[in-house]
Design a protein around this motif. Sequence first.
Motif, short mmCIF file in Angstrom:
data_model
loop_
_atom_site.label_atom_id
_atom_site.label_comp_id
_atom_site.label_asym_id
_atom_site.label_seq_id
_atom_site.Cartn_x
_atom_site.Cartn_y
_atom_site.Cartn_z
N ILE A 1 1.00 -1.17 0.10
CA ILE A 1 -0.04 -0.06 0.01
C ILE A 1 0.82 1.37 0.17
O ILE A 1 0.52 2.17 -0.76
CB ILE A 1 -0.93 -0.07 1.20
N GLN A 2 2.07 1.45 0.67
CA GLN A 2 2.92 2.37 0.85
C GLN A 2 3.49 2.54 -0.53
O GLN A 2 3.38 3.81 -0.98
CB GLN A 2 3.96 2.15 1.69
N ALA A 3 3.76 1.54 -1.07
CA ALA A 3 4.58 1.51 -2.48
C ALA A 3 3.61 2.18 -3.65
O ALA A 3 3.80 2.94 -4.19
CB ALA A 3 5.06 -0.02 -2.89
N LEU A 4 2.24 1.66 -3.39
CA LEU A 4 1.39 2.35 -4.32
C LEU A 4 1.07 3.60 -4.14
O LEU A 4 0.77 4.48 -5.20
CB LEU A 4 -0.15 1.64 -4.35
N ALA A 5 1.17 4.36 -2.97
CA ALA A 5 0.86 5.64 -2.86
C ALA A 5 2.03 6.49 -3.01
O ALA A 5 1.88 7.67 -3.41
CB ALA A 5 0.67 5.80 -1.35
N LEU A 6 3.35 5.74 -3.20
CA LEU A 6 4.63 6.51 -3.51
C LEU A 6 4.57 6.68 -5.12
O LEU A 6 5.68 7.25 -5.80
CB LEU A 6 5.80 5.89 -2.88
N GLY A 7 3.60 5.75 -5.93
CA GLY A 7 3.71 5.83 -7.38
C GLY A 7 3.99 4.35 -8.11
O GLY A 7 4.18 4.46 -9.38
N ALA A 8 4.26 3.42 -7.28
CA ALA A 8 4.14 2.05 -8.05
C ALA A 8 2.74 1.83 -8.69
O ALA A 8 1.75 2.38 -8.52
CB ALA A 8 4.25 0.92 -7.06
N ALA A 9 3.04 1.13 -10.17
CA ALA A 9 1.79 0.90 -10.82
C ALA A 9 0.93 -0.10 -10.26
O ALA A 9 -0.21 -0.26 -10.41
CB ALA A 9 2.38 0.67 -12.26
N GLU A 10 1.63 -1.22 -9.77
CA GLU A 10 0.74 -2.59 -9.38
C GLU A 10 1.68 -3.13 -8.19
O GLU A 10 2.70 -2.95 -7.94
CB GLU A 10 0.76 -3.21 -10.47
N VAL A 11 0.65 -4.10 -7.37
CA VAL A 11 1.59 -4.81 -6.44
C VAL A 11 1.23 -6.06 -6.45
O VAL A 11 -0.20 -6.45 -6.62
CB VAL A 11 1.16 -4.10 -5.01
N LEU A 12 1.94 -7.04 -6.46
CA LEU A 12 1.62 -8.34 -6.48
C LEU A 12 1.98 -8.95 -5.15
O LEU A 12 3.04 -8.73 -4.47
CB LEU A 12 2.32 -9.21 -7.58
N ALA A 13 1.00 -9.71 -4.37
CA ALA A 13 1.31 -10.31 -3.15
C ALA A 13 2.24 -11.36 -3.10
O ALA A 13 2.45 -12.16 -4.07
CB ALA A 13 0.08 -11.02 -2.53
N LYS A 14 3.28 -10.83 -2.41
CA LYS A 14 4.85 -12.03 -2.46
C LYS A 14 4.33 -13.50 -1.91
O LYS A 14 3.77 -13.68 -0.88
CB LYS A 14 5.62 -11.31 -1.62
N PRO A 15 4.47 -14.24 -2.90
CA PRO A 15 4.38 -15.71 -2.27
C PRO A 15 5.42 -16.29 -1.52
O PRO A 15 6.62 -15.57 -1.42
CB PRO A 15 4.23 -16.41 -3.74
N GLY A 16 5.21 -17.21 -0.84
CA GLY A 16 6.08 -17.74 0.19
C GLY A 16 7.08 -18.46 -0.73
O GLY A 16 7.00 -18.83 -2.07
N PRO A 17 8.13 -19.20 -0.12
CA PRO A 17 9.25 -19.92 -0.86
C PRO A 17 8.71 -21.12 -1.68
O PRO A 17 9.07 -21.44 -3.02
CB PRO A 17 10.06 -20.49 0.29
N ALA A 18 7.42 -21.78 -1.31
CA ALA A 18 6.90 -22.87 -2.21
C ALA A 18 5.62 -22.59 -3.01
O ALA A 18 5.28 -23.30 -3.78
CB ALA A 18 6.36 -23.81 -0.93
N ASP A 19 5.54 -21.20 -3.07
CA ASP A 19 4.38 -20.78 -3.70
C ASP A 19 4.75 -20.20 -5.02
O ASP A 19 3.83 -19.52 -5.69
CB ASP A 19 3.65 -19.70 -2.61
#
Length: 321
Positions: free
Chosen positions: A77-95
Motif C-alpha cells: 500500500i505504501q508503494a502504491l501511494a509512492l507511485g508504484a503501478a501495481e502490487v503483487l502479493a509476495k508468495p512464500g518459498p513454496a508458492d
Amino acid sequence: MARAIMARAITASGEGVVVQAVPTVAAAMAFLATGTVEFILLDINLPGVDGLTALPDLLVAAPGAKVVVVSSAAEGIQALALGAAEVLAKPGPADYTRRFSATLVDTLTRLSAPAGTAVPSRATAAKPLEPIPASRKSQSIVPPPSPTSADFDLVAIGASTGGIHALSLLLREIPASCRVPILITQHLPASFMPYFAAQLTVLAGRPCDVAIDRLRVRPGRMVVAPGDAHMVGVRLPDGGTAIRLSHDQAASGCLPSVDPMLTSLVAIHGNRLLTIILSGMGRDGSDGARAAHAVGGCVVAQDSASSVVWGMPGAVVAAGA
C-alpha cells in the motif's frame, strides 16, 4: 531464486524480455544510468537500501517505466501511494507456482496496453473501448465550473491501477473543514484493505473504515469497499445513507466494482453526488458515471497525461459522461 523464477515466467510467455536481474538497489541504479526499461519488478526486502525507500529514486532514474512491486500488504500500500503501478502479493518459498507466474505475466500485459484500451484479465471482463475522438479527449482537460462542498451530500471515488497514488494526492488537498462523506472503491485484494484504510486515514487526516454490512455513512469520514464485496448504498428511514455489501456479478467482472456503488448512490443522492474516476484498467465505473451524468451530477475523470492507465477514466470520457 525468486528473480530466476520471474525471469523464466516472462521469457516463456513471449510477452517480454528481461534485460537485467540484480540483487540490490545500487546495482539497479547503476544499470538504469545507461539502460532503459519499460517495467521494474521490485522486491521490498532487499539488502542495503530497501525497495520502498528506493522507489522514488527508481522512478526518477527510469522515467516512464512502470514499477510492479512484489510485497506484503502493508508495504504494498505504501508503494502504491509512492507511485508504484501495481502490487503483487509476495508468495512464500513454496508458492512460486504456475498461478503466480500467470498473474505476473497478465499484470505486465495489461500495463503494456495503449491508453484508452481495455484488456480483459482475471479482474475484468471488459468490452473493448472504441477509439476516443480527439474532441472527447480534450474534455478531460477542460476545467469544469468550480463547485463547493456545499453542493454535494457525498463523494464517491472509483480507482484501480495507479489510482492509489492519484488518490493520495487528491485526499491531501481536501481541507479538514470539508465534512462531506467519501466512499471509495479501489480494486485491491481483501488482505490489503485494513492497511489501505489505515494509510488513507494518515493521508487524508480523517477516519477511514473498511465497509461492513449496515454501516452508516457519517460526515467527515471515509469508507472503502472490502476487497471481496461490492459497496452498495441504501437510504435509511431518517434520510441518511447506509452501506450494504453485495456479491452479485457486476458487468465489469470486478469484485469490488465501482458501478454498483455509483448506481446505488445516484438513486439516493441524484445530482448531489460527486463522482470521481481515477486511473485504472478496464471500464469499471463508466456505467455508474453515465447514470450520475444523466441526472445532472458532477463527474470528474482523471486526465490521460497523469494516469498510469487511462482505461477507467478514458471510458467515462469516451461515453461523454
